[in-house]
Design a protein around this motif. Structure first.
Motif, PDB file in Angstrom:
ATOM      1  N   LEU A 234       0.768  -1.189  -0.013  1.00 15.40           N
ATOM      2  CA  LEU A 234       0.037  -0.134  -0.012  1.00 15.40           C
ATOM      3  C   LEU A 234       0.886   1.207   0.033  1.00 15.40           C
ATOM      4  O   LEU A 234       1.842   1.381   0.775  1.00 15.40           O
ATOM      5  CB  LEU A 234      -0.863   0.125   1.274  1.00 15.40           C
ATOM      6  N   VAL A 259      -1.348  -0.782  -4.341  1.00 15.48           N
ATOM      7  CA  VAL A 259      -2.759  -0.009  -4.025  1.00 15.48           C
ATOM      8  C   VAL A 259      -2.005   1.255  -3.644  1.00 15.48           C
ATOM      9  O   VAL A 259      -1.264   1.434  -2.759  1.00 15.48           O
ATOM     10  CB  VAL A 259      -3.459  -0.656  -2.944  1.00 15.48           C
ATOM     11  N   THR A 260      -2.669   2.327  -4.062  1.00 18.55           N
ATOM     12  CA  THR A 260      -2.290   3.626  -3.915  1.00 18.55           C
ATOM     13  C   THR A 260      -3.595   4.327  -3.214  1.00 18.55           C
ATOM     14  O   THR A 260      -4.637   4.491  -3.821  1.00 18.55           O
ATOM     15  CB  THR A 260      -1.734   4.396  -5.159  1.00 18.55           C
ATOM     16  N   LEU A 261      -3.438   4.876  -2.026  1.00 21.97           N
ATOM     17  CA  LEU A 261      -4.551   5.482  -1.509  1.00 21.97           C
ATOM     18  C   LEU A 261      -4.294   7.038  -0.753  1.00 21.97           C
ATOM     19  O   LEU A 261      -2.932   7.203  -0.317  1.00 21.97           O
ATOM     20  CB  LEU A 261      -5.290   4.733  -0.343  1.00 21.97           C
ATOM     21  N   ALA A 510      -4.953  -5.879  -6.069  1.00 26.54           N
ATOM     22  CA  ALA A 510      -4.908  -4.519  -5.865  1.00 26.54           C
ATOM     23  C   ALA A 510      -6.387  -4.249  -5.746  1.00 26.54           C
ATOM     24  O   ALA A 510      -6.820  -3.187  -4.470  1.00 26.54           O
ATOM     25  CB  ALA A 510      -4.137  -3.616  -6.847  1.00 26.54           C
ATOM     26  N   GLU A 511      -7.246  -4.482  -6.478  1.00 24.93           N
ATOM     27  CA  GLU A 511      -8.537  -4.000  -6.396  1.00 24.93           C
ATOM     28  C   GLU A 511      -9.265  -4.811  -5.237  1.00 24.93           C
ATOM     29  O   GLU A 511     -10.073  -3.887  -4.567  1.00 24.93           O
ATOM     30  CB  GLU A 511      -9.303  -4.716  -7.664  1.00 24.93           C
ATOM     31  N   ALA A 514      -7.962  -2.950  -2.034  1.00 23.52           N
ATOM     32  CA  ALA A 514      -8.454  -1.613  -1.950  1.00 23.52           C
ATOM     33  C   ALA A 514      -9.984  -1.461  -1.320  1.00 23.52           C
ATOM     34  O   ALA A 514     -10.570  -0.615  -0.856  1.00 23.52           O
ATOM     35  CB  ALA A 514      -8.553  -0.931  -3.374  1.00 23.52           C
ATOM     36  N   TYR A 521      -2.007  -5.456   4.430  1.00 17.92           N
ATOM     37  CA  TYR A 521      -0.767  -5.453   3.508  1.00 17.92           C
ATOM     38  C   TYR A 521       0.325  -5.966   4.072  1.00 17.92           C
ATOM     39  O   TYR A 521       0.977  -6.017   5.239  1.00 17.92           O
ATOM     40  CB  TYR A 521      -0.571  -3.985   3.174  1.00 17.92           C
TER      41      TYR A 521
END
Ligand SMILES: Nc1ncnc2c1ncn2[C@@H]1O[C@H](COP(=O)(O)OP(=O)(O)OP(=O)(O)O)[C@@H](O)[C@H]1O
Length: 747
Positions: A234, A259-261, A510-511, A514, A521
């Motif tokens: 992440l 994953v980017t948040l 990743a989907e 998220a 993670y």
């Protein structure tokens, strides 16, 4: 032909060989891809979806090879034992298994970044290949063995600085690129750092903290592929614009399953980007909130003041406060979160209620037998009155529904505050039921979700299904592989099976990660970490119980009032003594002519900045433009035009919200609407207009700062914002002001 030309020709021949091999692999994978698409076994629906997963796998591989098909090689390493390795973005082997190119992350490539004349570590020569597409245009040697200095076989330069300077002076594209060809020793040490726990990368502006963190993520994915493939990585960064700015780095290194948040997106289903005002943010960010929220939830497990009348098919009984109290005690004793403990509460309450019901039936002389108990219990469980009564005492909530009703009631807030917070602070949390979520709310929603508890039975079922699926994946993968030629070991059955497993329900890892708030993670990278509040840290720590973190930031750039003054104070509530702090000291972005002004401002305002040394002096002095207040916007636009012409690059205009609309409108008519972007999401435009806070983490060829004094005075940490603004340009800076300049900022 000079010796240098000969060496270039020699390297060109080697590069040609590597690229020929890459082309061959692409062609072979394309054939395999076609075989999978047309595979006979894909007759059922399940096989078709598996086939699509395999196809995606091959497409990803082909995509990776294509992405490096003109920049795969950048270095050569000659060792004292006469071995020679070429270093590149990926590993490449001949059909016979001889290594042609070593992946920059492999142990054999470490010396390329780490060897110095003082500590050559068995390296004689490090060669940087300067290329344009597949053509070698120059070579640059670091000779680490004195005996080679006189040999005319080697290029005269002793440093890798040429390649580095070329990289850092290049025009910016609005997107960050990878730095694999020119990673410096102090950066490499961090990228390959062996700690399994939290690693903090502290460094002044432009020292490559973001770049290093992303390369460390790629390094982790390469080194711990098995572990991270199933848990994922992440990356948390302050804004969507910033995430857009860095989004190409990992794919360019062949890593896509990340994953980017932003902190405002940490809870699925919520997308917040606004901040609360400072004093509210400070309260929401404090760890006292954990206790307040715990009390708030307990307060919703209620004992009725009087018995509740219930009508069970014409029989009247009551649910007594005593029964509810006993059922509540039983439920609380499980230690489970509210929504999960509710099952115990309902069972315990019904058990008591059925006693009352039986007693009443007996009193009414209605015949019932012991074996009817189960049916009677069922009657109670499905009875409308009973359901309503039990819900009044212990209602299940979603995090959002709980938060909305809690924050909308001043009484509840003050009650929940107890001794943990003053009534004044508690009232600051008050908001209307339909108010938009803020970034500061998100950590609270996460905490509430944790206290309420997610129903994990679905997740359990999912896991059982996944295990069964894994077995059939492997069988299918072996079947497919038996039909296609994979003799070169490019793809193994296990890799193919993992690919199908990861996409079995049509979503990538990743989907899935998220969309799942409770996902843990394998590694988390936090950028601009100094901005996070203690509550946000708590939410992040929850997502990686082993505390495998790369935390990057600069406490001198903290803008948020609930952010960190020191790494120790920020992390000690969560990490005993496990955080390892590494520092970066060289500024690759901002020329020293500009940094001088930033340092002087920092000194004048007591910011405890980390001293950095710029790699470049720069070509342009900072321009100070004084203007009457009324002409501020006009002068700003003139400066933006001047800097755009001077640098032929991207310009950012950094100003407070008050000026934003006027500057934006003016810039649109001067440069054309399509050339101008608003906020951090507009950074790939020719001109972008944003606040200094939005510019955090970003960089531009040129920057115009509007009214620095207003930025300084805009909030308690205004000096930090101004410092950030001053350190964004890579080439040129103009300061446009009316009235006084802030202390420390002088022409
Ligand atoms: N070794 C390197 N080779 C080439 N470019 C580099 C290197 N290290 C950093 N850079 C470049 O320097 C610039 C600054 O890097 P980065 O944004 O990672 O710094 P930072 O420390 O996160 O900055 P800040 O805290 O000011 O936002 C980027 O353009 C990055 O690509």
């Amino acid at each position: 032909m000079t010796s240098s030309d000969e060496q270039i020709a020699l390297e060109q021949r080697y590069c040609d060989r590597v690229y020929a091999r890459i082309d061959e692999q692409i062609a072979r994978l394309e054939t395999q891809h076609s075989s999978v698409i047309g595979a006979q076994t894909a007759s059922t629906h399940q096989n078709r979806s598996e086939r699509d997963s395999f196809a995606t796998f091959y497409e990803d591989r082909i995509g990776l090879l294509r992405s490096v098909s003109s920049n795969a090689i950048f270095g050569r390493l000659d060792r004292s034992d006469a071995s020679r390795h070429y270093i590149g973005r990926i590993g490449v082997f001949t059909a016979e298994g001889t290594q042609l190119l070593v992946d920059w992350r492999a142990p054999a490539a470490a010396a390329f970044y780490q060897a110095t004349p003082k500590c050559p570590g068995g390296v004689r020569l490090r060669r940087h290949l300067v290329t344009s597409g597949r053509t070698v245009v120059d070579i640059e040697d670091d000779v680490l063995d004195g005996s080679l200095l006189d040999s005319d076989e080697h290029h005269s330069s002793l440093q890798g600085e040429g390649a580095l300077l070329a990289a850092v002076s290049a025009k910016r594209t609005g997107r960050m690129g990878d730095i694999v060809a020119t990673i410096q020793a102090e950066q490499d040490r961090i990228i390959r750092h062996e700690t399994r726990g939290a690693l903090v990368v502290q460094g002044g502006p432009g020292t490559g903290k973001t770049a290093v963190a992303l390369h460390r993520a790629a390094y982790q994915l390469y080194t711990h592929r098995k572990r991270l493939e199933h848990s994922g990585v992440l990356i948390v960064a302050p804004t969507r614009g910033f995430l857009r700015y860095i989004e190409r780095v990992l794919p360019s290194l062949g890593e896509t399953g990340v994953v980017t948040l932003t902190p405002g997106e940490l809870v699925p289903g919520v997308r917040a980007d606004k901040r609360d005002r400072e004093e509210v943010a400070r309260v929401k960010g404090s760890l006292a909130m954990t206790k307040v929220l715990r009390r708030a939830i307990k307060a919703r497990q209620q004992i009725p003041k009087a018995p509740i009348d219930l009508n069970i098919d014409g029989v009247h009984i009551t649910l007594t406060p005593k029964d509810v109290r006993a059922a509540r005690a039983e439920a609380r004793a499980t230690g489970r979160p509210h929504n999960l403990a509710r099952t115990t509460f309902v069972r315990a309450a019904l058990e008591r209620l059925v006693e009352t019901y039986c007693a009443e039936l007996t009193r009414l002389e209605r015949p019932w037998a012991e074996e009817d108990r189960a049916d009677l219990l069922h009657d109670l469980r499905t009875n409308h009155d009973v359901k309503v009564a039990l819900n009044r005492c212990w209602l299940p909530y979603s995090p959002q529904s709980f938060a909305r009703s809690f924050f909308a009631s001043k009484d509840r807030l003050v009650h929940a505050a107890g001794e943990h917070m003053s009534a004044r602070e508690a009232k600051l949390l008050h908001r209307s039921k339909d108010a938009e979520w803020t970034v500061d709310d998100v950590a609270l929603l996460d905490e509430i979700a944790e206290l309420l508890g997610d129903d994990d039975s679905a997740a359990q079922r999912e896991q059982d299904k996944a295990r069964a699926a894994e077995r059939s994946n492997l069988e299918y993968a072996e079947k497919v592989l038996s039909m296609i030629d994979s003799s070169e070991g490019i793809v193994s059955a296990a890799e193919l099976a993992a690919q199908v497993g990861a996409r079995r329900d049509g979503r990538s890892l990743a989907e899935k990660a998220a969309a799942d708030r409770a996902w843990t993670y394998g590694h988390i990278v936090v950028d601009e970490a100094q901005e996070l509040s203690p509550m946000m840290w708590r939410a992040l720590m929850r997502r990686n119980p082993t505390k495998s973190f790369t935390i990057v930031g600069d406490v001198a750039q903290t803008s948020s009032i609930s952010g960190a003054d020191s790494w120790d104070s920020a992390l000690s509530p969560f990490i005993d003594d496990r955080a390892c702090i590494e520092e970066l000291t060289v500024n690759y972005r901002t020329p020293s002519r500009i940094m001088r002004h930033a340092s002087s401002l920092a000194a004048a305002h007591g910011l405890s900045v980390t001293e950095v040394r710029s790699v470049r002096n720069g070509e342009h002095d900072v321009r100070f433009i004084e203007a009457p207040e009324a002409d501020l916007v006009e002068k700003t636009l003139v400066e933006a035009r001047t800097l755009a012409d001077l640098t032929r690059g991207r310009v950012a205009i950094l100003c407070l919200d008050d000026h934003l609309d006027a500057v934006l409108a003016g810039a649109s008519s001067l440069f054309g609407e399509a050339a101008v972007g608003r906020g951090s999401v507009g950074i790939d435009r020719e001109v972008s207009v944003m606040t200094p806070t939005d510019a955090k983490g970003l960089e531009f060829d040129a920057v115009v700062i509007v009214q620095p004094r207003e930025i300084l005075e805009s909030h308690a940490r205004g000096a930090n914002d101004l410092y950030v603004a001053l350190t964004r340009p890579t080439q040129a800076l103009s300061v446009v002001y009316a009235g006084d300049l802030p202390a420390g900022l002088q022409p």
